[in-house]
Scaffold this active site. Structure first.
Site, short mmCIF file in Angstrom:
data_model
loop_
_atom_site.label_atom_id
_atom_site.label_comp_id
_atom_site.label_asym_id
_atom_site.label_seq_id
_atom_site.Cartn_x
_atom_site.Cartn_y
_atom_site.Cartn_z
NE ARG A 80 16.73 -21.41 29.11
CZ ARG A 80 17.16 -21.95 30.25
NH1 ARG A 80 18.38 -22.41 30.34
NH2 ARG A 80 16.34 -22.02 31.28
N PRO A 108 21.78 -34.49 40.90
CG PRO A 108 20.22 -32.92 40.21
CD PRO A 108 21.34 -33.14 41.15
CD GLU A 109 26.25 -36.28 35.62
OE1 GLU A 109 26.18 -36.63 34.43
OE2 GLU A 109 27.30 -36.24 36.25
NE ARG A 159 30.86 -28.55 38.50
CZ ARG A 159 29.74 -29.15 38.05
NH1 ARG A 159 29.05 -28.61 37.09
NH2 ARG A 159 29.33 -30.27 38.59
CE LYS A 208 23.35 -31.81 33.85
NZ LYS A 208 24.57 -30.99 33.96
CG ASN A 232 32.27 -33.05 36.68
OD1 ASN A 232 32.99 -33.21 35.69
ND2 ASN A 232 32.74 -32.60 37.83
#
Length: 287
Positions: A121, A2-3, A277, A52, A162
């Site tokens: 946050r 998931p994004e 990443r 997310k 990403n």
DNA sequence: GAGCTATGTAGAC
DNA sequence: TCTACCTAGCTCT
């Protein structure tokens, strides 16, 4: 995997499937046993996503907080429910459907204060109704960190991952290595507005497609040499799994297209490890 | 069927 | 900075 668009889609699906139903919950794996007992027999009211993260509300002050991490899954299907197999963290059973949660990074119950802390946050989420992109710009415009890292920082922008990071920077012609504070306000606006468009499209389609309609044909032509002999010789190397993956990914411009020519300038798409990443970009047109 | 890799984060050190 | 999480799609054998 998931994004943010996946989580918003999932929240919509869970709401549609279970809203206003009294549900049965269990944790066959045992790792969420006490939480599942507290939820069992409650009415599920709705689910929502922020960044997310997934929040599921019940007729209770406690909310279920789920983060799928890299490979968690939360899938709803029609009854009858099969016998649980493997590491099943949570099963929710409603009137006509059930949903299975596997492999999440987070699965916990939060009270109102903890939910508020979670919202605090997480940076503005392009998929929420009234996001505040100024919060993100306040961070980016003061930061020496590379914009490629800032876009992945969930406290800066909630929900971009990403793929969206790679694709939106390509589409805007911005190098991922530029310091955040070097961006002009208009460049940030363009990034934000493009993210809103791309991520909304991702929710609608259920997958990420960033190639403009007008470029689809050219991308298909670019990839029409899938089996051409010289495909193995883009940079003198052998064919690799990564390269084969790249050939399939025609819905994106740069993500996992290492070594393939850029649609716009023909320079080979580059990749390197960046803050832990994989980062993909076009050295020719991202400056 | 085995092995590898991935759209991510939290927590330990 | 490293590791756990322990899924699922893909490739290779």
């Amino acid at each position: 995997m998931p994004e943010g668009h996946t989580l918003h889609r999932l929240a919509g699906s869970l709401t549609k499937t279970f809203a206003d139903q009294r549900v049965q919950t269990s944790s066959p794996q045992g790792r969420f046993e006490s939480g599942a007992q507290l939820l069992d027999g409650l009415v599920l009211t709705h689910a929502e996503a922020v960044g997310k993260h997934l929040l599921v509300s019940f007729d209770s002050p406690l909310r279920l907080h789920v983060h799928l991490g890299l490979y968690g899954t939360f899938v709803a299907r029609r009854l009858p429910e099969p016998t649980p197999v493997g590491a099943l963290r949570l099963r929710i059973v409603g009137d006509e459907s059930y949903a299975d949660l596997r492999g999440p990074t987070a699965c916990e119950l939060l009270d109102d204060d903890q939910v508020a802390a979670l919202f605090n946050r997480i940076g503005p989420d392009p998929l929420r109704k009234k996001p505040d992109p100024e919060r993100a710009w306040a961070r980016i415009s003061k930061s020496k960190a590379p914009v490629g890292a800032l876009l992945m920082d969930q406290s800066v922008i909630g929900g971009a991952g990403n793929i969206y990071r790679a694709e939106v920077l390509y589409r805007q012609g911005i190098s991922p290595f530029r310091e955040g504070r070097s961006l002009a306000p208009e460049q940030f606006d363009d990034i934000w507005n493009d993210l809103v468009i791309l991520m909304k499209d991702g929710v609608k389609r259920g997958r990420i497609v960033t190639v403009d309609k007008s470029d689809m044909r050219a991308m298909a032509d670019l990839d029409s040499d899938r089996r051409a002999p010289d495909d193995r010789d883009l940079d003198g190397g052998e064919d690799t799994p990564a390269r084969r993956r790249a050939r399939r990914a025609t819905g994106v411009y740069v993500y996992q297209r290492t070594g393939r020519p850029c649609l716009r300038c023909g320079v080979a798409i580059a990749a390197q490890e960046f803050y832990g990443r994989n980062l993909f970009w076009c050295p020719g047109c991202q400056n």
